[in-house]
Motif scaffolding. Sequence first.
Motif, short mmCIF file in Angstrom:
data_model
loop_
_atom_site.label_atom_id
_atom_site.label_comp_id
_atom_site.label_asym_id
_atom_site.label_seq_id
_atom_site.Cartn_x
_atom_site.Cartn_y
_atom_site.Cartn_z
N ALA A 1 0.81 -1.21 0.00
CA ALA A 1 0.00 0.00 0.00
C ALA A 1 0.85 1.27 0.00
CB ALA A 1 -0.93 0.01 1.21
N GLY A 2 2.13 1.16 0.28
CA GLY A 2 3.00 2.34 0.33
C GLY A 2 3.78 2.52 -0.95
N GLU A 3 4.40 3.68 -1.08
CA GLU A 3 5.26 3.98 -2.22
C GLU A 3 6.59 4.51 -1.72
OE1 GLU A 3 3.39 6.73 -4.86
OE2 GLU A 3 2.04 5.23 -5.68
N LYS A 4 7.66 4.20 -2.45
CA LYS A 4 8.98 4.73 -2.14
C LYS A 4 9.52 5.39 -3.39
CE LYS A 4 13.56 3.65 -0.40
NZ LYS A 4 14.45 2.63 0.15
N ASN A 5 9.86 6.67 -3.28
CA ASN A 5 10.37 7.43 -4.41
C ASN A 5 11.88 7.26 -4.46
OD1 ASN A 5 11.50 9.57 -6.01
ND2 ASN A 5 9.49 10.54 -5.95
N HIS A 6 12.40 6.80 -5.58
CA HIS A 6 13.83 6.59 -5.76
C HIS A 6 14.43 7.66 -6.66
CE1 HIS A 6 13.76 2.54 -3.95
NE2 HIS A 6 12.55 2.46 -4.50
N GLY A 7 13.73 8.76 -6.84
CA GLY A 7 14.21 9.83 -7.69
C GLY A 7 13.67 9.71 -9.10
N SER A 8 14.19 8.76 -9.85
CA SER A 8 13.75 8.60 -11.23
C SER A 8 12.65 7.56 -11.40
CB SER A 8 14.94 8.24 -12.13
OG SER A 8 15.52 7.03 -11.71
N TYR A 9 12.32 6.86 -10.33
CA TYR A 9 11.24 5.87 -10.39
C TYR A 9 10.66 5.67 -8.99
CZ TYR A 9 14.69 2.52 -8.62
OH TYR A 9 15.64 1.88 -7.87
N THR A 10 9.49 5.08 -8.92
CA THR A 10 8.80 4.82 -7.66
C THR A 10 8.48 3.34 -7.56
OG1 THR A 10 7.82 7.02 -7.75
CG2 THR A 10 6.78 5.45 -6.26
N THR A 11 8.66 2.76 -6.37
CA THR A 11 8.31 1.36 -6.16
C THR A 11 7.23 1.26 -5.09
OG1 THR A 11 10.07 1.10 -4.52
CG2 THR A 11 10.61 0.49 -6.79
#
Length: 65
Positions: A45-55
Amino acid sequence: VYTEEQQQRLGVDEEGNKVEQPNSDGSAKQVIGPAWTRGEIEKPAGEKNHGSYTTLVYTEEQQQR
């Protein structure tokens, strides 16, 4: 240069390039996505922003269950 043992253990060629390893019966390996994409478990249910993409990631609440 990778030794023969390293090539077998790491699945690379002499130069370190990844090579496809067949299954023990000689057939090609097949890759499937995460279990949640097949409905086997709950979707993160969560998102993690890695700068150029999100997981997608599991929230603290999901991890506690």
